[in-house]
Motif scaffolding. Structure first.
Motif, PDB file in Angstrom:
ATOM      1  N   PRO A  90       8.919 -16.860  -4.534  1.00  0.00           N
ATOM      2  CA  PRO A  90       8.527 -17.522  -3.276  1.00  0.00           C
ATOM      3  C   PRO A  90       8.956 -16.730  -2.040  1.00  0.00           C
ATOM      4  CG  PRO A  90       9.483 -19.105  -4.800  1.00  0.00           C
ATOM      5  CD  PRO A  90       9.646 -17.760  -5.432  1.00  0.00           C
ATOM      6  N   ILE A  91      10.091 -16.021  -2.144  1.00  0.00           N
ATOM      7  CA  ILE A  91      10.600 -15.301  -0.968  1.00  0.00           C
ATOM      8  C   ILE A  91       9.620 -14.235  -0.477  1.00  0.00           C
ATOM      9  CG2 ILE A  91      11.869 -13.450  -2.183  1.00  0.00           C
ATOM     10  CD1 ILE A  91      14.152 -13.932  -0.149  1.00  0.00           C
ATOM     11  N   TYR A  92       8.762 -13.738  -1.366  1.00  0.00           N
ATOM     12  CA  TYR A  92       7.823 -12.688  -0.957  1.00  0.00           C
ATOM     13  C   TYR A  92       6.901 -13.195   0.160  1.00  0.00           C
ATOM     14  CZ  TYR A  92       4.655  -8.708  -1.242  1.00  0.00           C
ATOM     15  OH  TYR A  92       3.910  -7.588  -0.932  1.00  0.00           O
ATOM     16  N   GLY A  93       6.545 -14.477   0.069  1.00  0.00           N
ATOM     17  CA  GLY A  93       5.677 -15.064   1.092  1.00  0.00           C
ATOM     18  C   GLY A  93       6.355 -15.178   2.446  1.00  0.00           C
ATOM     19  N   ASP A  94       7.693 -15.125   2.448  1.00  0.00           N
ATOM     20  CA  ASP A  94       8.431 -15.229   3.713  1.00  0.00           C
ATOM     21  C   ASP A  94       8.613 -13.878   4.405  1.00  0.00           C
ATOM     22  OD1 ASP A  94       8.721 -17.905   3.144  1.00  0.00           O
ATOM     23  OD2 ASP A  94      10.700 -17.655   2.214  1.00  0.00           O
ATOM     24  N   LEU A  95       8.321 -12.792   3.683  1.00  0.00           N
ATOM     25  CA  LEU A  95       8.514 -11.458   4.272  1.00  0.00           C
ATOM     26  C   LEU A  95       7.359 -11.151   5.228  1.00  0.00           C
ATOM     27  CD1 LEU A  95       9.516  -9.344   1.110  1.00  0.00           C
ATOM     28  CD2 LEU A  95      11.039 -10.540   2.707  1.00  0.00           C
ATOM     29  N   ASP A  96       7.688 -10.492   6.350  1.00  0.00           N
ATOM     30  CA  ASP A  96       6.588 -10.068   7.223  1.00  0.00           C
ATOM     31  C   ASP A  96       6.027  -8.725   6.704  1.00  0.00           C
ATOM     32  OD1 ASP A  96       8.240  -8.002   8.180  1.00  0.00           O
ATOM     33  OD2 ASP A  96       8.992  -9.220   9.831  1.00  0.00           O
ATOM     34  N   ASP A  97       4.948  -8.269   7.322  1.00  0.00           N
ATOM     35  CA  ASP A  97       4.273  -7.059   6.822  1.00  0.00           C
ATOM     36  C   ASP A  97       5.203  -5.844   6.838  1.00  0.00           C
ATOM     37  OD1 ASP A  97       2.042  -8.493   6.326  1.00  0.00           O
ATOM     38  OD2 ASP A  97       0.937  -7.826   8.112  1.00  0.00           O
ATOM     39  N   GLU A  98       6.033  -5.750   7.876  1.00  0.00           N
ATOM     40  CA  GLU A  98       6.967  -4.626   7.989  1.00  0.00           C
ATOM     41  C   GLU A  98       7.969  -4.650   6.829  1.00  0.00           C
ATOM     42  OE1 GLU A  98       7.545  -1.989   9.771  1.00  0.00           O
ATOM     43  OE2 GLU A  98       9.609  -1.619   9.124  1.00  0.00           O
ATOM     44  N   LYS A 125       7.521  -6.079   3.887  1.00  0.00           N
ATOM     45  CA  LYS A 125       6.807  -5.780   2.627  1.00  0.00           C
ATOM     46  C   LYS A 125       6.604  -4.266   2.466  1.00  0.00           C
ATOM     47  CE  LYS A 125       4.425 -10.200   2.235  1.00  0.00           C
ATOM     48  NZ  LYS A 125       3.177 -10.945   2.457  1.00  0.00           N
ATOM     49  N   TRP A 126       6.250  -3.627   3.576  1.00  0.00           N
ATOM     50  CA  TRP A 126       6.054  -2.171   3.520  1.00  0.00           C
ATOM     51  C   TRP A 126       7.377  -1.478   3.183  1.00  0.00           C
ATOM     52  CZ3 TRP A 126       8.074   2.169   5.792  1.00  0.00           C
ATOM     53  CH2 TRP A 126       7.357   3.364   5.582  1.00  0.00           C
ATOM     54  N   ARG A 127       8.455  -1.953   3.831  1.00  0.00           N
ATOM     55  CA  ARG A 127       9.779  -1.366   3.594  1.00  0.00           C
ATOM     56  C   ARG A 127      10.206  -1.605   2.146  1.00  0.00           C
ATOM     57  NH1 ARG A 127      13.410   1.836   4.906  1.00  0.00           N
ATOM     58  NH2 ARG A 127      15.591   1.244   4.871  1.00  0.00           N
ATOM     59  N   LEU A 128       9.881  -2.786   1.617  1.00  0.00           N
ATOM     60  CA  LEU A 128      10.174  -3.078   0.206  1.00  0.00           C
ATOM     61  C   LEU A 128       9.437  -2.074  -0.683  1.00  0.00           C
ATOM     62  CD1 LEU A 128      11.381  -4.953  -2.023  1.00  0.00           C
ATOM     63  CD2 LEU A 128       9.303  -6.344  -1.824  1.00  0.00           C
ATOM     64  N   SER A 129       8.190  -1.765  -0.332  1.00  0.00           N
ATOM     65  CA  SER A 129       7.423  -0.823  -1.171  1.00  0.00           C
ATOM     66  C   SER A 129       8.058   0.569  -1.140  1.00  0.00           C
ATOM     67  CB  SER A 129       5.946  -0.778  -0.750  1.00  0.00           C
ATOM     68  OG  SER A 129       5.730   0.074   0.354  1.00  0.00           O
ATOM     69  N   LEU A 130       8.585   0.973   0.022  1.00  0.00           N
ATOM     70  CA  LEU A 130       9.250   2.283   0.096  1.00  0.00           C
ATOM     71  C   LEU A 130      10.539   2.269  -0.739  1.00  0.00           C
ATOM     72  CD1 LEU A 130       9.664   5.147   1.161  1.00  0.00           C
ATOM     73  CD2 LEU A 130      10.737   4.158   3.204  1.00  0.00           C
ATOM     74  N   LEU A 131      11.345   1.233  -0.581  1.00  0.00           N
ATOM     75  CA  LEU A 131      12.631   1.177  -1.298  1.00  0.00           C
ATOM     76  C   LEU A 131      12.414   1.083  -2.813  1.00  0.00           C
ATOM     77  CD1 LEU A 131      14.462  -1.213   1.170  1.00  0.00           C
ATOM     78  CD2 LEU A 131      15.167   1.129   0.643  1.00  0.00           C
ATOM     79  N   GLU A 132      11.356   0.372  -3.215  1.00  0.00           N
ATOM     80  CA  GLU A 132      11.106   0.269  -4.658  1.00  0.00           C
ATOM     81  C   GLU A 132      10.561   1.584  -5.212  1.00  0.00           C
ATOM     82  OE1 GLU A 132      10.004  -3.434  -6.334  1.00  0.00           O
ATOM     83  OE2 GLU A 132      11.942  -4.046  -5.541  1.00  0.00           O
ATOM     84  N   ALA A 133       9.846   2.333  -4.379  1.00  0.00           N
ATOM     85  CA  ALA A 133       9.423   3.681  -4.795  1.00  0.00           C
ATOM     86  C   ALA A 133      10.662   4.560  -4.984  1.00  0.00           C
ATOM     87  CB  ALA A 133       8.488   4.299  -3.756  1.00  0.00           C
ATOM     88  N   ILE A 134      11.596   4.473  -4.033  1.00  0.00           N
ATOM     89  CA  ILE A 134      12.822   5.277  -4.137  1.00  0.00           C
ATOM     90  C   ILE A 134      13.611   4.868  -5.388  1.00  0.00           C
ATOM     91  CG2 ILE A 134      15.017   5.891  -3.014  1.00  0.00           C
ATOM     92  CD1 ILE A 134      12.493   6.911  -1.491  1.00  0.00           C
ATOM     93  N   ASN A 135      13.683   3.570  -5.644  1.00  0.00           N
ATOM     94  CA  ASN A 135      14.406   3.093  -6.841  1.00  0.00           C
ATOM     95  C   ASN A 135      13.727   3.590  -8.118  1.00  0.00           C
ATOM     96  OD1 ASN A 135      16.468   1.352  -8.106  1.00  0.00           O
ATOM     97  ND2 ASN A 135      14.701   0.170  -8.792  1.00  0.00           N
ATOM     98  N   PHE A 136      12.404   3.471  -8.170  1.00  0.00           N
ATOM     99  CA  PHE A 136      11.648   3.918  -9.349  1.00  0.00           C
ATOM    100  C   PHE A 136      11.812   5.426  -9.553  1.00  0.00           C
ATOM    101  CE2 PHE A 136       7.531   5.503 -11.100  1.00  0.00           C
ATOM    102  CZ  PHE A 136       7.582   4.889 -12.338  1.00  0.00           C
ATOM    103  N   PHE A 137      11.675   6.196  -8.474  1.00  0.00           N
ATOM    104  CA  PHE A 137      11.810   7.649  -8.594  1.00  0.00           C
ATOM    105  C   PHE A 137      13.249   8.022  -8.975  1.00  0.00           C
ATOM    106  CE2 PHE A 137       8.088   8.314  -5.395  1.00  0.00           C
ATOM    107  CZ  PHE A 137       7.172   8.049  -6.402  1.00  0.00           C
ATOM    108  N   SER A 138      14.229   7.248  -8.493  1.00  0.00           N
ATOM    109  CA  SER A 138      15.634   7.529  -8.837  1.00  0.00           C
ATOM    110  C   SER A 138      15.877   7.313 -10.328  1.00  0.00           C
ATOM    111  CB  SER A 138      16.578   6.646  -8.012  1.00  0.00           C
ATOM    112  OG  SER A 138      16.436   6.909  -6.635  1.00  0.00           O
ATOM    113  N   VAL A 139      15.321   6.224 -10.876  1.00  0.00           N
ATOM    114  CA  VAL A 139      15.445   5.979 -12.319  1.00  0.00           C
ATOM    115  C   VAL A 139      14.795   7.137 -13.089  1.00  0.00           C
ATOM    116  CG1 VAL A 139      14.721   4.453 -14.228  1.00  0.00           C
ATOM    117  CG2 VAL A 139      15.596   3.469 -12.088  1.00  0.00           C
ATOM    118  N   ASN A 140      13.634   7.605 -12.578  1.00  0.00           N
ATOM    119  CA  ASN A 140      12.958   8.784 -13.165  1.00  0.00           C
ATOM    120  C   ASN A 140      13.902   9.979 -13.188  1.00  0.00           C
ATOM    121  OD1 ASN A 140       9.439   8.924 -12.435  1.00  0.00           O
ATOM    122  ND2 ASN A 140      10.646   7.098 -12.510  1.00  0.00           N
TER     123      ASN A 140
END
Lengths: 287, 82
Positions: A53-61, A63-78
């Motif tokens: 549910p919290i995803y619906g509370d995030l603003d566009d900025e 959500k975009w920042r979440l996508s960057l941080l999750e890319a960094i997390n995914f690439f770090s695990v790689n």
């Protein structure tokens, strides 16, 4: 593995395929000066908070920042997974006691190491340019099993196959996502191309070692190795949910959010093709 | 704000109990060897790192750790939270 398709035959085919795909590892990706604020850095459907549910509370900025941080997390695990892989592949070069150690195998493993080294450069460059750092490594094996050489290699290549299947699954989704930003899309695309060869080698090694382990009646060791592989698979699954990402977004209770993501049926369903693909492969080869 | 030592110990005890519900309460102490006695697995260690990071407001890199740093609640607190 059939006589016709021995691991030596697989190694020769993979050497040819690798050599056809040569590239400059340090200039393969065109890194953008600045990231595009209206393009995803990680596929939206795979953002860990997407189904909470919290995803619906995030603003566009956010959500975009979440996508960057999750890319960094995914690439770090790689990066950490591939660093460990390279460290474990090197001692497998030019030995003659175990499976896959004749010269043709070693020649392929050298290409494998070279390509993994290229990946860590490509992934780390993204993390450093757009985040300033790589997330720390959290892999810490508490189990220290003593196995026969065949089962030891099944565990090693089995874990590698789990990691690369996971990376391949996400990379494929990112490559097909037309809303991805340019540099992130390229990183996923180039990684996906190379990992297909690596997975083929993992499978050849697993199958040859499994055949030998069965002939030596190492069934209790095989069961123990399979349990450790299942633990590793769950570790990889859970590594996508990082409270440090949530804290960086300014969200409270990062551990609670992580627990909710891991317990989410929608998340399990989303990742099911990966887990079912692994289960089907093990069933098909009689493991 | 980082949790104080007493609160952190309580959080860690509860977390270990959640991972090993059959733990013997009569013998479970802050000196119990949680890895050696099989109370947690590698997957749990990932969660343990993240929990310690949250309790101590620190960042942990597993490559810099020695196994004995995680052997008990006492040792975890001495290493990361004191």
């Amino acid at each position: 593995m059939s006589q016709k398709n021995t691991f030596q035959v697989v190694a020769r085919k993979l050497i040819t395929a690798s050599d056809k795909k040569k590239y400059d590892p340090f200039n393969r990706v065109e890194y953008q000066e600045t990231l595009n604020g209206d393009r995803w850095q990680f596929p939206e459907d795979f953002l860990s908070l997407r189904n909470l549910p919290i995803y619906g509370d995030l603003d566009d900025e956010q959500k975009w920042r979440l996508s960057l941080l999750e890319a960094i997390n995914f690439f770090s695990v790689n990066i950490h997974g591939e660093q460990a892989l390279v460290a474990a592949l090197e001692p497998r070069l030019y030995r003659d006691k175990r499976v896959g150690e004749d010269p043709v195998s070693s020649k392929y493993i050298q290409r494998f190491i070279h390509e993994e080294n290229s990946h860590t450069y490509m992934l780390a460059e993204f993390c450093l340019r757009y985040h300033g750092s790589v997330f720390p490594d959290r892999a810490f094996a508490v189990e220290q099993p003593k196995f026969s050489p065949e089962v030891e290699d099944i565990l090693f290549y089995g874990r590698t196959y789990i990691l690369e299947s996971y990376l391949g699954f996400i990379n494929q989704k990112a490559v097909k996502d037309s809303d991805m930003d340019t540099s992130a899309h390229q990183v996923h695309k180039y990684h996906l191309i190379d990992e297909a060869r690596h997975k083929a080698w993992d499978k050849a090694m697993i199958e040859e070692n499994l055949s030998r382990a069965k002939k030596k009646n190492l069934s209790s060791e095989l069961r123990a190795a399979k349990d450790l592989m299942a633990t590793y698979q769950e570790y990889i699954y859970q590594s996508a949910c990082n409270p440090a990402v949530y804290r960086a977004l300014g969200l409270e209770n990062g551990m609670r959010l992580r627990t909710e993501v891991i317990a989410s049926n929608e998340r399990r369903d989303l990742m099911r093709p990966w887990s079912e693909g692994l289960a089907k492969y093990y069933a098909d080869i009689g493991f | 704000m980082p949790a104080n030592n007493s609160d952190a110990r309580q959080v860690l005890r509860e977390w270990i109990r959640s991972k090993a519900p059959s733990v013997d309460e009569a013998t479970f102490t802050d000196q119990t060897k949680i890895i050696e006695e099989g109370l947690i697995t590698s997957v749990d260690v990932l969660e343990l790192f993240l929990l310690i990071e949250e309790l101590g407001e620190i960042e942990i890199d597993a490559t810099e750790l020695e196994p004995d740093m995680l052997e008990s609640i006492d040792r975890i607190c001495q290493t990361f939270l004191e």
